[in-house]
Design a protein around this motif. Structure first.
Motif, PDB file in Angstrom:
ATOM      1  N   TRP A  90      83.903  26.349  -4.920  1.00  0.00           N
ATOM      2  CA  TRP A  90      83.783  26.791  -6.527  1.00  0.00           C
ATOM      3  C   TRP A  90      82.673  27.675  -6.610  1.00  0.00           C
ATOM      4  CZ3 TRP A  90      87.171  26.126 -10.105  1.00  0.00           C
ATOM      5  CH2 TRP A  90      87.988  25.125 -10.088  1.00  0.00           C
ATOM      6  N   GLN A 143      80.605  26.154 -14.774  1.00  0.00           N
ATOM      7  CA  GLN A 143      80.838  25.600 -13.353  1.00  0.00           C
ATOM      8  C   GLN A 143      79.602  24.221 -13.387  1.00  0.00           C
ATOM      9  OE1 GLN A 143      79.157  27.894 -10.070  1.00  0.00           O
ATOM     10  NE2 GLN A 143      79.399  26.081  -8.776  1.00  0.00           N
ATOM     11  N   GLU A 166      84.945  18.821  -4.689  1.00  0.00           N
ATOM     12  CA  GLU A 166      85.886  19.902  -4.919  1.00  0.00           C
ATOM     13  C   GLU A 166      87.402  19.293  -5.325  1.00  0.00           C
ATOM     14  OE1 GLU A 166      86.435  22.295  -1.428  1.00  0.00           O
ATOM     15  OE2 GLU A 166      87.321  24.085  -2.680  1.00  0.00           O
TER      16      GLU A 166
END
Length: 241
Positions: free
Chosen positions: A7, A30, A62
């Motif tokens: 990411w 994020q 993730e």
């Protein structure tokens, strides 16, 4: 909270491409994904009963972030979904946290039908299955069920509570959320199966190497004698000092 997954690179590329534009594609921040991903990682197991697949350990951060992104992008209220997951307790007062299989999210209605079908079969359960259920309940509750009737009553309560919970979750996910998550899982499952296949091949190769020709005894003796000579040399030097 820093991440060590893909990411970081994804957001870096996004900022490089759209950071200076007035109108950029919508996305989830994020830091928000990290919070959601961490909670999903603790609540969900990458298990799929219909496929016969059991993931050996907890999913990665993730994976949790990816699930959160897919669901948020399809319009699912993630905080509401997490709140419902936190409330899931099929047996009131159980001492064990129940992990939620991912297939419950991708096919909740199928699991509802399956649980209802098992409820109708309760009076005709196999004695061996009842014994297994007793062991499971003992682990979850910390106390043993007294007889078969107790086991069936507890299982009936578990099933009804889980069915109600699945129906609530299905409403929160909506059709788009379930379809998006199902598509994500199909791709992820393929990757996991390939990783497992590669790991199995590596283990087989290592086993073949271990079963190769043993080191000649003469060579082992030589190595040991060199080690002993080295030790003796050190000892002689110590004595001379």
């Amino acid at each position: 909270m820093a991440t060590s997954n893909g990411w970081d690179k994804w957001y870096k590329q996004w900022n490089e491409r759209f950071g200076d534009q007035d109108e950029a594609p919508s996305f989830v921040a994020q830091d928000r994904l990290e919070v959601w991903g961490a909670r999903l990682r603790d609540l969900i197991m990458l298990n799929d009963h219909w496929m016969g697949y059991q993931h050996p350990g907890p999913m990665s951060l993730e994976d949790g972030m990816s699930i959160a992104f897919v669901l948020a992008d399809s319009g699912v209220e993630i905080d509401e979904l997490l709140s419902l997951m936190d409330e899931f307790q099929p047996i009131e007062g159980s001492i064990v946290r129940v992990g939620i299989p991912l297939c419950w999210l991708t096919d909740p209605m199928d699991h509802v039908y399956d649980l209802l079908s098992m409820l109708s079969d309760l009076p005709h359960l196999d004695p061996e299955l009842i014994e297994q259920m007793q062991q499971t309940l003992t682990e979850m509750l910390g106390t043993a069920a007294n007889d078969d009737g107790d086991v069936q009553d507890v299982f009936r309560t578990m099933s009804v509570n889980t069915v109600q919970w699945l129906l609530e979750m299905m409403e929160i996910l909506g059709d788009e959320g379930r379809m998006s998550l199902r598509a994500w899982w199909q791709g992820r499952l393929i990757t996991l199966l390939r990783e497992e296949e590669a790991a199995t091949k590596r283990k087989r190769t290592q086993r073949r190497r271990k079963k190769g020709q043993p080191v000649p005894r003469a060579f082992q003796d030589l190595i040991q004698s060199l080690d002993m000579q080295g030790m003796e040399a050190d000892t002689d030097e110590d004595e001379s000092e």
